[in-house]
Design a protein around this motif. Structure first.
Motif, PDB file in Angstrom:
ATOM      1  N   SER A  42       6.420 -11.374 -10.259  1.00 52.03           N
ATOM      2  CA  SER A  42       6.253 -12.275  -9.495  1.00 52.03           C
ATOM      3  C   SER A  42       5.043 -13.515  -9.326  1.00 52.03           C
ATOM      4  N   HIS A  43       4.395 -13.150 -10.921  1.00 53.13           N
ATOM      5  CA  HIS A  43       3.996 -13.792 -11.818  1.00 53.13           C
ATOM      6  C   HIS A  43       2.184 -13.672 -10.995  1.00 53.13           C
ATOM      7  N   GLY A  44       2.342 -12.165 -10.148  1.00 50.76           N
ATOM      8  CA  GLY A  44       1.025 -11.558 -10.556  1.00 50.76           C
ATOM      9  C   GLY A  44       1.075 -11.785  -8.358  1.00 50.76           C
ATOM     10  N   ASN A  45       1.630 -12.303  -7.506  1.00 50.27           N
ATOM     11  CA  ASN A  45       1.801 -12.928  -5.985  1.00 50.27           C
ATOM     12  C   ASN A  45       2.560 -11.557  -5.794  1.00 50.27           C
ATOM     13  N   LEU A  46       2.096 -10.456  -6.342  1.00 56.62           N
ATOM     14  CA  LEU A  46       2.642  -8.870  -5.506  1.00 56.62           C
ATOM     15  C   LEU A  46       1.800  -7.616  -6.737  1.00 56.62           C
ATOM     16  N   ILE A  47       0.790  -7.281  -5.292  1.00 55.10           N
ATOM     17  CA  ILE A  47      -0.188  -5.923  -5.973  1.00 55.10           C
ATOM     18  C   ILE A  47       0.214  -4.904  -4.804  1.00 55.10           C
ATOM     19  N   TYR A  48       0.788  -3.563  -6.056  1.00 56.14           N
ATOM     20  CA  TYR A  48       0.532  -2.580  -4.977  1.00 56.14           C
ATOM     21  C   TYR A  48      -0.587  -2.184  -5.380  1.00 56.14           C
TER      22      TYR A  48
ATOM     23  N   ASN B 137       7.713  13.811  -9.951  1.00 54.61           N
ATOM     24  CA  ASN B 137       8.091  12.649 -11.056  1.00 54.61           C
ATOM     25  C   ASN B 137       8.148  11.054 -10.089  1.00 54.61           C
ATOM     26  N   LEU B 138       7.800  11.869  -8.965  1.00 51.43           N
ATOM     27  CA  LEU B 138       8.468  10.382  -8.210  1.00 51.43           C
ATOM     28  C   LEU B 138       7.468   9.401  -7.973  1.00 51.43           C
ATOM     29  N   ARG B 139       6.325  10.321  -8.683  1.00 52.95           N
ATOM     30  CA  ARG B 139       4.979   8.474  -7.938  1.00 52.95           C
ATOM     31  C   ARG B 139       5.265   7.891  -9.269  1.00 52.95           C
ATOM     32  N   ARG B 140       5.172   8.676 -10.779  1.00 53.24           N
ATOM     33  CA  ARG B 140       5.224   8.178 -11.871  1.00 53.24           C
ATOM     34  C   ARG B 140       6.325   6.684 -11.462  1.00 53.24           C
ATOM     35  N   ASP B 141       7.280   7.718 -11.444  1.00 52.19           N
ATOM     36  CA  ASP B 141       9.304   6.299 -11.540  1.00 52.19           C
ATOM     37  C   ASP B 141       8.841   5.274 -10.333  1.00 52.19           C
ATOM     38  N   LEU B 142       8.550   5.763  -8.769  1.00 55.96           N
ATOM     39  CA  LEU B 142       7.482   4.721  -8.398  1.00 55.96           C
ATOM     40  C   LEU B 142       7.660   3.597  -9.032  1.00 55.96           C
ATOM     41  N   LYS B 143       5.917   3.665  -9.633  1.00 57.88           N
ATOM     42  CA  LYS B 143       5.300   3.330  -9.768  1.00 57.88           C
ATOM     43  C   LYS B 143       5.801   2.573 -11.199  1.00 57.88           C
ATOM     44  N   ASP B 144       6.751   2.670 -12.018  1.00 59.18           N
ATOM     45  CA  ASP B 144       7.384   2.195 -13.117  1.00 59.18           C
ATOM     46  C   ASP B 144       8.208   0.500 -12.278  1.00 59.18           C
ATOM     47  N   ILE B 145       9.485   1.062 -10.810  1.00 57.90           N
ATOM     48  CA  ILE B 145       9.962   0.239 -10.252  1.00 57.90           C
ATOM     49  C   ILE B 145       8.471  -0.540  -9.628  1.00 57.90           C
ATOM     50  N   LEU B 146       7.800  -0.819  -9.113  1.00 63.25           N
ATOM     51  CA  LEU B 146       6.900  -1.646  -8.751  1.00 63.25           C
ATOM     52  C   LEU B 146       6.133  -2.042 -10.034  1.00 63.25           C
ATOM     53  N   ASN B 147       6.577  -1.572 -11.385  1.00 66.59           N
ATOM     54  CA  ASN B 147       4.917  -2.084 -11.702  1.00 66.59           C
ATOM     55  C   ASN B 147       6.319  -3.795 -11.840  1.00 66.59           C
ATOM     56  N   ASP B 148       7.903  -3.199 -12.003  1.00 67.43           N
ATOM     57  CA  ASP B 148       8.988  -4.190 -12.413  1.00 67.43           C
ATOM     58  C   ASP B 148       8.665  -5.791 -11.315  1.00 67.43           C
TER      59      ASP B 148
ATOM     60  N   LYS C  16       0.387  -1.432  -0.205  1.00 71.38           N
ATOM     61  CA  LYS C  16       0.348  -0.128   0.375  1.00 71.38           C
ATOM     62  C   LYS C  16       0.722   1.240  -0.155  1.00 71.38           C
ATOM     63  N   VAL C  17       1.032   2.227  -1.091  1.00 72.02           N
ATOM     64  CA  VAL C  17       2.004   2.845  -1.662  1.00 72.02           C
ATOM     65  C   VAL C  17       1.132   4.461  -0.924  1.00 72.02           C
TER      66      VAL C  17
END
Length: 528
Positions: free
Chosen positions: A92-98, A76-87, A63-64
Motif C-alpha cells: 500500500s506504500h504506507g496508505n494502509l495502517i492496522y 497462532n491466529l494473531r501472529r499469522d493475521l499480522k503477517d498477512i496485514l504486513n503484506d 482496527k483489529v
C-alpha cells in the motif's frame, strides 16, 4: 596451534556467527520474501490484492479487535493475521495502517469493548480444551475498515481460510462508489437468490442484486449489467424473448444456466422429460445449442441418496486457462445436458468449452429413466463409453438480434403495459459475452450441501461476466480441499511396489556400505 590461539579462534567464530544473525534479523525487518510451495499459492497475496491496496489514495485504517492469550488452536491466529496485514501494508506504500486491540482480559478494556461493538463486532464463544476439560471461552475476533468516512467490518472469524478474499473484498467495497447490478430473471420458476441466505449475503457485498420481471412489454431495466437466467421451468413468451434479446444487443451479459431435462412426477417410476421453455430459436441465433440428453459419469455423487447418482457428475475438468475459474477444483451438477459448440460456427463468435465430463461418461437420449434399476446388470462399457462431453461453455463476440428484419413482438394482453416508441437494436455495438451450462440446479441448496464449492463457482460466474475476475481467483484459492488427481492402474502398482521395495533396499544398501567400511578399517588396523 596452542590452547590460547585455539580459544581465540573459537571466540572470533562465535562473534562472527552472532553478528551474521543480528544483520540478517535487521535486514528481515525491512525486507521480506517467502517461498510458497502450495499449488494455489495460498499464502501469497494475489495480484488483485496488491493492485487494490496499491491504488489507495488516502489512509485506510484497519482496527483489529482480537483477544490475546487464546488457547490452541487459536493461539497462532494473531501472529499469522499480522503477517498477512504486513503484506497488505507493504504493497500500500504506507496508505494502509492496522492496529491490534485487546478488548478482553485486561483492566480498562471496557472502552475497547464498547468501541468494537460500535462497529458491529460482538464477542463470540469458542469451545477449547483446557486442563482436560472442554470449556467455553468468550473472545473478540473481528476487523473494522475505515476509509474516507466509510466503514466495513468482518465481525467474526475463527480461521484464516479465505481471509485474503474477505479482506480484499472489504477494501474493494469500501473504495467503490457504485456497484454493478445483477438481475435474476423471475416469473418462470427460476432460482431465487433471496432464499439462499449465505449466497445472497456474499453476492450483496460486491453487487446490487435484484429480480427482473419482463414481458407484458416491460424491458430489462437499463441499470442491470448482468442477467442471470437460472433454471426456468415454464415457457418464455415471444415478448419476453425479445426483451432478453434487446438487453444483449445493448451490451448486456447473460448467464444461461438451463435445465434441459428435469424430473417429472409419475407414479411408481422415476423419469425425466424435456423442460418446455421454448427458447431454442433464441439460443441458436447466438450459436448456442443445448442437446436433449442426460450425462452420466463414473465421477459422480455416488452416495446412493437420489438413486440416479450417475446422472450427478462431479466435474473436475474445468478450463484452466480461464482465470475466473482456474482455482475451482470440482463442481457437482444435477441432470446435466451436453452443449454443441458447432452451432456457433459461421457466426463470428468465439465459443470455448468451460466444463468437460470425465474420461468415463455417457449419455442418455430420447427416454430418461432415473431409477437405479437402469444401471443394474448393464456392462460399464456400454454406459460410460464416452469422454470429455461439453457441459459448460463461454461465448464471446458481437451478436446479432433474432428479431433483425422482423416485427417487434408486442404483448397485446389486457394487463400489458402501454407500448412506447422504441428503437430496435439489430447488432451489438461492442463485444460482449455469455456463459452457458446445461444445468440450472447446481446452485440449489439441496445440491450445494454435498459440495460447497458449487456456491463459489456460481459467484465466479458472476465475477467472470462482470469482468471482475480478480476476486474470483482469490475466492477459490482455499475454497475446498484439493481433490486427488486420478492416476492410471499402472501408476498405482508402481507406487505400491516402490514403497514396499525401495525403503528396505535403501536401508540394506546403507547397512552393507557401513559394514564394508568397518571391515576396511579393521583390515587397515591389522596391517599396522
Amino acid at each position: 596451534m596452542n590452547k590460547k590461539n585455539y580459544k581465540k579462534e573459537i571466540l572470533i567464530k562465535t562473534a562472527l556467527v552472532i553478528a551474521i544473525i543480528v544483520v540478517v534479523n535487521v535486514i528481515s525487518t525491512r525486507f521480506f520474501t517467502r517461498v510458497d510451495l502450495t499449488r494455489d499459492k495460498t499464502f501469497t497475496l494475489s495480484d488483485i490484492s496488491k493492485n487494490i491496496v496499491d491504488s489507495l489514495d488516502d489512509k485506510l485504517v484497519i482496527k483489529v479487535f482480537f483477544s490475546e492469550n487464546l488457547p490452541a488452536p487459536y493461539n497462532n491466529l494473531r501472529r499469522d493475521l499480522k503477517d498477512i496485514l504486513n503484506d497488505y501494508r507493504t504493497y500500500s506504500h504506507g496508505n494502509l495502517i492496522y492496529e491490534f486491540y485487546n478488548p478482553s482480559g485486561e483492566e480498562g478494556n471496557t472502552e475497547l469493548a464498547k468501541e468494537a461493538q460500535k462497529y458491529g463486532i460482538q464477542p463470540g464463544e469458542m469451545r477449547v480444551i483446557e486442563n482436560d476439560r472442554v470449556e467455553v471461552k468468550v473472545a473478540y475476533m473481528g476487523m473494522a475498515f475505515l476509509y474516507k468516512g466509510k466503514q466495513e467490518v468482518i465481525p467474526w472469524f475463527q480461521s484464516l481460510e479465505n481471509i485474503e478474499y474477505e479482506i480484499t473484498g472489504k477494501i474493494k467495497k469500501i473504495m467503490t462508489d457504485k456497484k454493478k447490478k445483477i438481475g435474476f430473471l423471475s416469473g418462470h420458476g427460476e432460482f431465487d437468490p433471496t432464499k439462499s441466505n449465505q449466497l445472497y449475503q456474499k453476492l450483496s457485498e460486491q453487487y446490487d442484486i435484484t429480480t427482473v420481471m419482463i414481458g407484458n412489454n416491460r424491458a430489462v431495466p437499463i441499470d442491470v449489467d448482468i442477467l442471470m437466467i437460472v433454471g426456468p421451468k415454464a415457457k418464455i413468451t415471444e415478448n419476453q424473448k425479445y426483451m432478453i434479446d434487446q438487453f444483449i444487443m445493448r451490451g448486456g451479459k447473460v448467464a444461461w444456466l438451463l435445465n434441459r431435462i428435469a424430473p417429472v412426477q409419475q407414479m411408481q417410476m422415476a423419469v425425466a422429460d424435456v423442460v418446455p421453455t421454448e427458447i431454442d430459436d433464441l439460443l441458436l441465433n447466438y450459436g448456442i445449442r443445448i442437446n436433449n440428453d442426460l450425462v452420466r459419469d463414473v465421477s459422480c455423487l455416488n452416495f446412493g441418496l437420489f438413486g440416479w447418482d450417475p446422472y450427478m457428475p462431479f466435474v473436475t475438468n474445468i478450463d484452466p486457462e480461464n482465470p475466473a475459474f482456474q482455482y475451482n477444483k470440482r463442481v457437482l451438477l444435477s441432470l446435466a445436458s451436453t452443449i454443441d459448440l458447432s452451432a456457433a460456427q459461421g457466426k463470428n463468435i468465439i465459443a470455448k468449452p468451460l466444463m468437460l465430463s470425465s474420461d468415463k461418461s455417457g449419455r442418455a437420449e430420447n427416454v430418461f429413466f432415473l431409477s437405479p434399476d437402469e444401471f443394474k446388470n448393464k456392462p460399464m462399457d456400454s454406459l460410460f463409453n464416452q469422454k470429455n462431453l461439453i457441459l459448460g461453455a463461454t461465448y464471446t463476440g458481437n451478436f446479432t438480434s433474432l428479431y433483425k428484419d422482423k416485427t417487434i413482438p408486442i404483448d397485446t394482453s389486457a394487463d400489458a403495459f402501454p407500448v412506447y416508441d422504441s428503437i430496435k437494436i439489430d447488432q451489438t455495438q461492442k463485444e460482449t459475452k455469455m456463459l452457458v451450462i446445461g444445468d440450472g440446479d447446481f446452485i440449489d441448496e439441496s445440491i450445494v450441501r454435498y459440495n460447497n464449492e458449487n456456491m463459489f463457482f456460481f459467484m465466479n460466474i458472476i465475477d467472470y461476466l462482470a469482468d471482475d475476475i480478480g476476486l474470483a481467483q482469490i475466492r477459490s484459492k482455499t475454497a475446498s480441499e484439493q481433490p486427488m488427481e486420478p492416476v492410471s492402474d499402472g501408476t498405482k502398482k508402481f507406487v505400491k511396489f516402490f514403497n514396499l521395495i525401495f525403503p528396505p533396499l535403501i536401508v540394506l544398501l546403507f547397512g552393507l556400505w557401513m559394514w564394508n567400511n568397518r571391515k576396511r578399517r579393521r583390515n587397515k588396523l591389522k596391517s599396522f
